[in-house]
Design an enzyme around this catalytic site. Structure first.
Site, PDB file in Angstrom:
ATOM      1  N   GLU A 108       0.836  -1.206   0.000  1.00 24.86           N
ATOM      2  CA  GLU A 108       0.000   0.000   0.000  1.00 24.86           C
ATOM      3  C   GLU A 108       0.869   1.253   0.000  1.00 24.86           C
ATOM      4  O   GLU A 108       1.972   1.258   0.562  1.00 24.86           O
ATOM      5  CB  GLU A 108      -0.923  -0.020   1.221  1.00 24.86           C
ATOM      6  CG  GLU A 108      -1.958  -1.125   1.102  1.00 24.86           C
ATOM      7  CD  GLU A 108      -2.850  -1.286   2.322  1.00 24.86           C
ATOM      8  OE1 GLU A 108      -3.957  -1.797   2.146  1.00 24.86           O
ATOM      9  OE2 GLU A 108      -2.451  -0.907   3.441  1.00 24.86           O
ATOM     10  N   CYS A 121       3.562   8.654   0.694  1.00 19.08           N
ATOM     11  CA  CYS A 121       4.117   7.745   1.700  1.00 19.08           C
ATOM     12  C   CYS A 121       4.226   6.383   1.012  1.00 19.08           C
ATOM     13  O   CYS A 121       3.208   5.812   0.615  1.00 19.08           O
ATOM     14  CB  CYS A 121       3.181   7.706   2.904  1.00 19.08           C
ATOM     15  SG  CYS A 121       3.673   6.480   4.130  1.00 19.08           S
ATOM     16  N   CYS A 128       6.732  -6.869   6.831  1.00 20.37           N
ATOM     17  CA  CYS A 128       7.879  -6.310   7.554  1.00 20.37           C
ATOM     18  C   CYS A 128       8.492  -7.380   8.444  1.00 20.37           C
ATOM     19  O   CYS A 128       7.775  -8.185   9.031  1.00 20.37           O
ATOM     20  CB  CYS A 128       7.443  -5.108   8.402  1.00 20.37           C
ATOM     21  SG  CYS A 128       8.857  -4.222   9.117  1.00 20.37           S
ATOM     22  N   CYS A 132       7.055  -4.230  15.560  1.00 19.62           N
ATOM     23  CA  CYS A 132       6.570  -3.148  16.424  1.00 19.62           C
ATOM     24  C   CYS A 132       5.128  -3.468  16.833  1.00 19.62           C
ATOM     25  O   CYS A 132       4.277  -3.714  15.969  1.00 19.62           O
ATOM     26  CB  CYS A 132       6.637  -1.814  15.693  1.00 19.62           C
ATOM     27  SG  CYS A 132       8.275  -1.486  15.018  1.00 19.62           S
ATOM     28  N   CYS A 135       1.948  -1.617  15.347  1.00 16.04           N
ATOM     29  CA  CYS A 135       1.862  -1.402  13.905  1.00 16.04           C
ATOM     30  C   CYS A 135       1.146  -2.557  13.205  1.00 16.04           C
ATOM     31  O   CYS A 135       1.499  -3.725  13.402  1.00 16.04           O
ATOM     32  CB  CYS A 135       3.284  -1.250  13.356  1.00 16.04           C
ATOM     33  SG  CYS A 135       3.362  -1.246  11.563  1.00 16.04           S
ATOM     34  N   GLY A 179       7.102  -1.809   5.711  1.00 17.52           N
ATOM     35  CA  GLY A 179       8.490  -2.281   5.679  1.00 17.52           C
ATOM     36  C   GLY A 179       9.468  -1.325   6.327  1.00 17.52           C
ATOM     37  O   GLY A 179       9.160  -0.156   6.578  1.00 17.52           O
ATOM     38  N   GLU A 180      10.646  -1.874   6.624  1.00 15.58           N
ATOM     39  CA  GLU A 180      11.740  -1.078   7.194  1.00 15.58           C
ATOM     40  C   GLU A 180      12.706  -0.756   6.041  1.00 15.58           C
ATOM     41  O   GLU A 180      13.391  -1.654   5.535  1.00 15.58           O
ATOM     42  CB  GLU A 180      12.419  -1.896   8.306  1.00 15.58           C
ATOM     43  CG  GLU A 180      13.781  -1.386   8.740  1.00 15.58           C
ATOM     44  CD  GLU A 180      13.821   0.083   9.117  1.00 15.58           C
ATOM     45  OE1 GLU A 180      13.123   0.489  10.048  1.00 15.58           O
ATOM     46  OE2 GLU A 180      14.576   0.843   8.454  1.00 15.58           O
ATOM     47  N   SER A 234      11.712   6.487  14.030  1.00 16.25           N
ATOM     48  CA  SER A 234      10.536   6.203  14.860  1.00 16.25           C
ATOM     49  C   SER A 234      11.050   5.856  16.245  1.00 16.25           C
ATOM     50  O   SER A 234      11.516   4.737  16.474  1.00 16.25           O
ATOM     51  CB  SER A 234       9.763   5.000  14.306  1.00 16.25           C
ATOM     52  OG  SER A 234       9.203   5.322  13.076  1.00 16.25           O
ATOM     53  N   CYS A 353      -0.571   6.473   9.670  1.00 14.74           N
ATOM     54  CA  CYS A 353       0.670   5.839  10.123  1.00 14.74           C
ATOM     55  C   CYS A 353       0.380   4.610  10.968  1.00 14.74           C
ATOM     56  O   CYS A 353      -0.414   4.668  11.899  1.00 14.74           O
ATOM     57  CB  CYS A 353       1.463   6.809  10.996  1.00 14.74           C
ATOM     58  SG  CYS A 353       2.439   7.933  10.060  1.00 14.74           S
TER      59      CYS A 353
HETATM   60  S1  SF4 Z   1       6.458  -1.202   9.136  1.00 19.77           S
HETATM   61 FE1  SF4 Z   1       7.729   0.148  10.444  1.00 19.77          FE
HETATM   62  S2  SF4 Z   1       6.514   0.407  12.325  1.00 19.77           S
HETATM   63 FE2  SF4 Z   1       5.658  -1.348  11.221  1.00 19.77          FE
HETATM   64  S3  SF4 Z   1       6.691  -3.171  12.082  1.00 19.77           S
HETATM   65 FE3  SF4 Z   1       7.871  -2.529  10.294  1.00 19.77          FE
HETATM   66  S4  SF4 Z   1       9.450  -1.145  11.120  1.00 19.77           S
HETATM   67 FE4  SF4 Z   1       7.884  -1.353  12.715  1.00 19.77          FE
END
Ligand code: SF4
Length: 365
Positions: A108, A121, A128, A132, A135, A179-180, A234, A353
């Site tokens: 997305e 964004c 991911c 977290c 999230c 994702g990171e 973050s 977010c």
């Molecule tokens: S997308 Fe960002 S906030 Fe969500 S789990 Fe992955 S690193 Fe953490």
């Protein structure tokens, strides 16, 4: 297992699988391909322009290329463009795209319009690998990294939507989707290079922000490579015990490591760091939490974005009171730290977010 993934087994025939994605080639490699075929190197430039500046989706659309050459390209390559499968518009104007990739996986991306800017964004991974707790994306297993062209295409799609719905081009990009980004470092950097190059979208890297949960080794690497985009982290807590409870990877990448890498970043780049920070009731809403954040901000010039929390289904995390957020704001300001309080956008379509979780995947297209 989601329905898109099961579909990918069947989506390409044997022949198609052997073809290379032409957009994985550099302009130099394209020129070499044509030389190898007994053609002129400038043909590579022509094709490159069609692929990136004009973003065509088929070889047939390359109208200044002969039919034979187009067939040659068809025989050797595919163009793996993304496809916006579903577009949702929020009451506040925010747009969320469900983007289908060549292998039928879905990510997305979001367009956030304000009075003065339009921000994209974008996602960098399918799912991911981090976890977290607050999230929604963390619930999706990481399937794979996005290719540079898949990241680039999300930006092009949002730029087109910005022109169509808001009559202005995209002004900013944040890597804050699924994702990171620093776990897909090479591809993110290649995409940014393309986005900012005159052969691509020609956007200034200063209008691009990479937002990371904090991977110290990669922050140092970025600093060493002299990147020009902005960095956001973050943070959400400046106390190890609390941060580890909401962002478990903090047990490995501790705040001390993170802080040292950020100091290194600032020494090398002189670029201020933005800390993204949500205040949750009962988690990080005490004076001790505020004081720890103030201390953390002292190590390098920084700015704090206090972000309104967007609840996800489990209800474990609750936005702290207005009073608690105000305490944060006042204390940071009293200590000379720039702070903004950001209202959430696109909540009604799960585009805010931390809410990106492919909820549209069960929708009929
Ligand atoms: S997308 Fe960002 S906030 Fe969500 S789990 Fe992955 S690193 Fe953490």
């Amino acid at each position: 297992m989601n329905s898109y993934r099961t579909g990918r087994i069947f989506c390409f025939g044997t022949m198609e699988k052997k073809k290379k994605d032409i957009r994985a080639l550099t302009s130099e490699q394209l020129r070499e391909f044509f030389i190898g075929q007994g053609d002129q190197p400038f043909r590579g430039n022509q094709v490159y322009e069609w692929l990136w500046q004009k973003s065509v989706h088929s070889f047939d659309a390359m109208t200044n290329i002969s039919k034979e050459t187009r067939q040659l390209l068809e025989d050797h390559f595919v163009i793996n463009h993304i496809k916006v499968d579903q577009l949702q518009r929020s009451r506040d104007g925010t747009i969320k795209n469900a983007v289908r990739l060549y292998d039928d996986l879905i990510v997305e991306s979001v367009l956030i319009p304000t009075a003065t800017r339009t921000t994209a964004c974008v996602s960098s991974q399918v799912g991911c690998s981090l976890d977290c707790k607050f999230c929604a994306t963390s619930r999706l297993k990481r399937m794979r990294n996005l290719n540079p062209d898949e990241i680039y295409d999300q930006v092009v799609a949002i730029d087109n939507e910005s022109r169509l719905y808001f009559d202005r081009p995209l002004s900013n990009i944040v890597f804050m989707g699924m994702g990171e980004p620093l776990m897909n470092y090479n591809n993110v950097l290649k995409a940014i290079e393309k986005i900012s190059s005159p052969e691509g979208l020609g956007m200034s890297p200063r209008r691009i922000t990479v937002s990371t949960s904090g991977v110290p080794r990669m922050i140092r690497k970025m600093a060493d490579e002299g990147v020009k985009f902005k960095l956001a982290v973050s943070l959400h807590s400046a106390i190890d015990e609390i941060r580890t409870s909401i962002m478990p990877f903090n047990a490995t990448f501790t705040l001390t490591d993170l802080r040292e890498s950020l100091q290194y970043w600032y020494q090398k780049t002189r670029s201020r760091i933005t800390y993204e920070y949500v205040v949750w009731e009962g988690i990080n809403d005490t004076q001790k939490d505020i004081d720890a954040l103030v201390d953390f901000c002292r190590f390098a010039p920084s700015k704090v974005n206090l972000i309104e929390y967007n609840p996800i289904d489990d209800g474990k995390f609750k936005q702290a009171s207005v009073k608690a957020v105000q305490e944060y704001r006042d204390t940071l300001e009293q200590n000379g730290i720039i702070v903004t309080v950001r209202r959430s956008r696109g909540q009604d379509i799960d585009a805010a977010c931390g809410q990106l979780a492919n909820k549209s995947e069960n929708t009929e297209f």
